[in-house]
Every structure is written in structure tokens, then in C-alpha cells.
Design a protein around this motif. Structure first.
Motif, PDB file in Angstrom:
ATOM      1  N   ASP A 147      -3.412 -10.536   5.628  1.00 33.15           N
ATOM      2  CA  ASP A 147      -3.635 -11.197   6.925  1.00 33.15           C
ATOM      3  C   ASP A 147      -2.602 -12.289   7.176  1.00 33.15           C
ATOM      4  OD1 ASP A 147      -5.795  -9.601   7.488  1.00 33.15           O
ATOM      5  OD2 ASP A 147      -7.303 -11.080   6.911  1.00 33.15           O
ATOM      6  N   LEU A 148      -2.147 -12.926   6.097  1.00 32.54           N
ATOM      7  CA  LEU A 148      -1.131 -13.974   6.219  1.00 32.54           C
ATOM      8  C   LEU A 148       0.283 -13.398   6.309  1.00 32.54           C
ATOM      9  CD1 LEU A 148      -2.542 -16.468   3.546  1.00 32.54           C
ATOM     10  CD2 LEU A 148      -2.338 -16.914   6.002  1.00 32.54           C
ATOM     11  N   ASP A 149       0.376 -12.052   6.225  1.00 31.66           N
ATOM     12  CA  ASP A 149       1.670 -11.356   6.233  1.00 31.66           C
ATOM     13  C   ASP A 149       2.533 -11.717   5.032  1.00 31.66           C
ATOM     14  OD1 ASP A 149       1.276  -9.803   8.498  1.00 31.66           O
ATOM     15  OD2 ASP A 149       1.929 -11.403   9.849  1.00 31.66           O
TER      16      ASP A 149
ATOM     17  N   ILE B 187      -1.797   2.595 -13.012  1.00 28.23           N
ATOM     18  CA  ILE B 187      -1.910   1.152 -13.223  1.00 28.23           C
ATOM     19  C   ILE B 187      -1.569   0.456 -11.911  1.00 28.23           C
ATOM     20  CG2 ILE B 187      -1.110  -0.841 -14.546  1.00 28.23           C
ATOM     21  CD1 ILE B 187      -0.254   1.063 -16.750  1.00 28.23           C
ATOM     22  N   VAL B 188      -2.377  -0.513 -11.517  1.00 27.18           N
ATOM     23  CA  VAL B 188      -2.138  -1.284 -10.296  1.00 27.18           C
ATOM     24  C   VAL B 188      -2.202  -2.774 -10.641  1.00 27.18           C
ATOM     25  CG1 VAL B 188      -2.954  -1.858  -7.975  1.00 27.18           C
ATOM     26  CG2 VAL B 188      -3.075   0.506  -8.796  1.00 27.18           C
ATOM     27  N   VAL B 189      -1.208  -3.522 -10.191  1.00 26.33           N
ATOM     28  CA  VAL B 189      -1.201  -4.970 -10.351  1.00 26.33           C
ATOM     29  C   VAL B 189      -1.449  -5.590  -8.987  1.00 26.33           C
ATOM     30  CG1 VAL B 189       0.104  -6.997 -11.086  1.00 26.33           C
ATOM     31  CG2 VAL B 189       0.442  -4.815 -12.259  1.00 26.33           C
ATOM     32  N   GLY B 190      -2.578  -6.272  -8.841  1.00 23.16           N
ATOM     33  CA  GLY B 190      -2.934  -6.893  -7.575  1.00 23.16           C
ATOM     34  C   GLY B 190      -2.864  -8.405  -7.670  1.00 23.16           C
ATOM     35  N   ALA B 191      -2.651  -9.045  -6.535  1.00 27.11           N
ATOM     36  CA  ALA B 191      -2.583 -10.513  -6.517  1.00 27.11           C
ATOM     37  C   ALA B 191      -3.180 -11.040  -5.221  1.00 27.11           C
ATOM     38  CB  ALA B 191      -1.144 -10.988  -6.681  1.00 27.11           C
ATOM     39  N   GLY B 192      -3.627 -12.279  -5.276  1.00 28.38           N
ATOM     40  CA  GLY B 192      -4.264 -12.893  -4.120  1.00 28.38           C
ATOM     41  C   GLY B 192      -3.644 -14.218  -3.761  1.00 28.38           C
ATOM     42  N   ARG B 193      -4.420 -15.043  -3.088  1.00 31.45           N
ATOM     43  CA  ARG B 193      -3.898 -16.333  -2.641  1.00 31.45           C
ATOM     44  C   ARG B 193      -3.577 -17.285  -3.787  1.00 31.45           C
ATOM     45  NH1 ARG B 193      -7.997 -18.053   2.082  1.00 31.45           N
ATOM     46  NH2 ARG B 193      -9.452 -17.105   0.596  1.00 31.45           N
TER      47      ARG B 193
END
Length: 315
Positions: free
Chosen positions: A235-237, A199-205
Motif C-alpha cells: 500500500d505504501l508502494d 522458499i519465500v522470504v517476506g518482509a513488512g514494515r
């Protein structure tokens, strides 16, 4: 007999599932005598009972996160001394960095995005992902002077019940030391390997700020999941680059991928479209990710994710 260098990973002292799969396949196909290399920091190593073997380990006692010229020189010399013919490695930031430079100095060919392979006489017939994971191409490669970087959705179809002897490379890796002032320090602990996670939980901007990642980490912790992020986030660290999932980042194939506040650009989809189930949480009903989702929730991640956490806690 061919000499095979194999770069593997350990997690909490155990060889990761993907590493076991790759090692098993190489031994099953009798490609050659295996020498194991690893960047993993660990003092005790274990294999599953089905893969009983003897171990010799004289490795690094310090972690490493940057490949410097001394490391390149040491590994290049070690490869030459051992007459390494062929290299297999799981895809990772460190392996990509090291092996791309080794390919230059040793004049090895380098192949990437490998999802399966088998031996035919003195050639390796291998399948590689192309066109952003939308197609599979089949190639014939050499069992000499070649480096094969295996994708995280590698297909391991056969494994042996046992094999004889594996040697861990006896050299130490160096780390680069920089002099700088640390203004702040945030500890990010991800105990679940992104490559091996079911299971992977990903998030963005859509998370708006790196300080908001606590809810993503909490959800991942409850689900025993790994955390991931989109390219703009790394990229935004806001998050470490090794969590970047996408066309130019890590490609994953978990059972479930939960995307929180990620629009679903084609570059990100290229890294997650091998997931068995994709769940998308986004407040924009027109987000392109919904077209590729098995389940979609239209709503604010700052409302949906905490409610999901509470439901899971009260199960």
C-alpha cells in the motif's frame, strides 16, 4: 466436446510447475478440448518430457501489466468465436482483473480459491478454501459458462503420461500508454515465481524503508527464493502489489516461509498458513506471528538477516 480456456504462466520459457499441474489435471479428467492463453512474454516454450505435446503459438510479443478495454473486447470476441464453455486460471493479478470483467460480459459464473476438483457427469465437484484458509468447502459447479480460479495451494493428484494437441490463442494483447514524467526508477527482478517458489522470504514494515530491501533480496537470491511483502508495504508502494501476500493478495504454500519484520496480523496469516514451515524474525517477543511459527528468532532483522546471509555464504 466442451471447449476449455486455460490461463497458464511460463518462467524462462518453461511452463511453471503449477501450470503443468493444472493442465495435467484438466486433461486427465477429460474435461474438454484445451485452448491455452498466456500473458507470459517468451519466444520458446517447453514442457517436461512426461507431458509431450504439439504446440501452435501465435501470441503477444509485448509484456502487459494493465488490462484495458481493448484487451477485454479482444478476449471476449475470441471466447465467443471459439465457443468457450469453461475457464480455468491460476490466481494472479492479471487473471483476476481480466476474468472478473469477462464474467460480466459473457455472463459466466466465477468461482475462486479452488484447491482441488474432479468431474462427475456434467458437473465439476470442487473444493474451495474458506474462512481465511482455515476450512475447506465442497461445491458442485457447472461445466458450462463458469470460470474457476485456482489457488496457489492447488492439489494436483493425477496426471497423464501424454496428451495430443494444445493450441495457443492467436491474438495480441495491448498495453495502455500513459504520458507522465518518471522521477526515479528502481528495477526489481524476481526470477523465482512467487506461486511456484519452494522458499519465500517476506518482509513488512519492520524494514522501515524501501531502500532496506536489499538484504531481503540478497537472502532470497542465496536461497533461490521468491520475495513477498505484507499489505501495508505494498500500500505504501515500497514493493510491487504482485508481491503482496495475504487475505486480499497472493496465497502461497511454499515449503519454507521466512517472515522478516512482519507482526503476523490475521490478514497476512490467511495468505501463508499453508506453508509447511514458517520461520519468523521479529524484535517484538509478543508479535502474534510467533504463535503460528515453527521456528522463531527474537531479534532485529538488520542484525539477524545479515548474519544469516554470512552463514549461508560461508557454508
Amino acid at each position: 466436446m466442451k471447449k476449455v480456456a486455460l490461463f497458464v504462466e511460463f518462467n524462462d520459457g518453461y511452463l511453471t510447475d503449477k501450470s503443468v499441474n493444472l493442465l495435467s489435471k484438466i486433461v486427465f479428467l477429460e474435461i474438454g478440448e484445451v485452448v491455452i492463453y498466456t500473458f507470459s512474454k517468451c519466444s520458446i516454450y517447453y514442457l517436461p518430457d512426461s507431458l509431450k505435446t504439439e504446440f501452435v503459438f501465435i501470441g503477444s510479443d509485448s509484456s502487459i501489466n494493465i488490462i484495458d478495454k481493448d484487451t477485454i473486447s479482444i478476449v471476449t470476441s475470441d471466447f465467443k468465436n471459439r465457443s468457450i464453455d469453461i475457464v480455468f486460471a491460476l490466481k494472479s493479478y492479471l487473471n483476476d482483473s481480466l476474468l472478473s470483467q469477462l464474467a460480466y460480459f459473457l455472463e459466466f459464473n466465477i468461482k475462486s480459491q479452488i484447491v482441488d476438483f474432479y468431474k462427475e457427469n456434467d458437473n465439476l465437484i470442487y473444493s474451495a478454501s474458506v474462512f481465511n484458509n482455515k476450512s475447506i468447502a465442497i461445491y458442485s459447479g457447472s461445466l458450462s459458462t463458469s470460470i474457476y480460479i485456482v489457488s496457489n495451494n492447488f492439489n494436483q493428484s493425477n496426471s497423464p503420461s501424454s496428451f495430443n494437441f494444445i493450441e495457443f490463442v492467436p491474438f495480441r494483447l495491448n498495453t495502455i500508454k500513459h504520458n507522465f514524467n518518471i522521477l526515479s526508477f528502481d528495477s526489481i527482478i524476481n526470477r523465482v515465481s512467487l506461486a511456484d517458489a519452494q522458499i519465500v522470504v517476506g518482509a513488512g514494515r519492520g524494514l522501515k524503508d524501501p531502500t532496506n530491501w536489499a538484504i531481503i533480496e540478497e537472502l532470497a537470491s542465496i536461497l533461490n527464493a521468491a520475495t513477498a511483502c505484507s499489505k501495508p508495504v505494498s500500500d505504501l508502494d515500497w514493493r510491487p502489489h504482485y508481491e503482496h501476500v495475504g487475505q486480499t493478495g497472493v496465497k502461497i504454500a511454499p515449503s519454507v516461509y521466512i517472515a522478516c519484520g512482519i507482526s503476523g496480523a490475521i490478514q497476512h496469516l490467511a495468505g501463508v498458513n499453508s506453508s509447511k514451515i514458517i520461520v519468523v524474525i521479529n524484535n517484538d517477543p509478543d508479535a502474534p506471528f510467533f504463535a503460528n511459527a515453527d521456528y522463531g528468532i527474537i531479534g532485529d532483522v538488520f542484525d539477524i538477516v545479515p548474519r544469516l546471509i554470512n552463514k549461508l555464504k560461508n557454508r
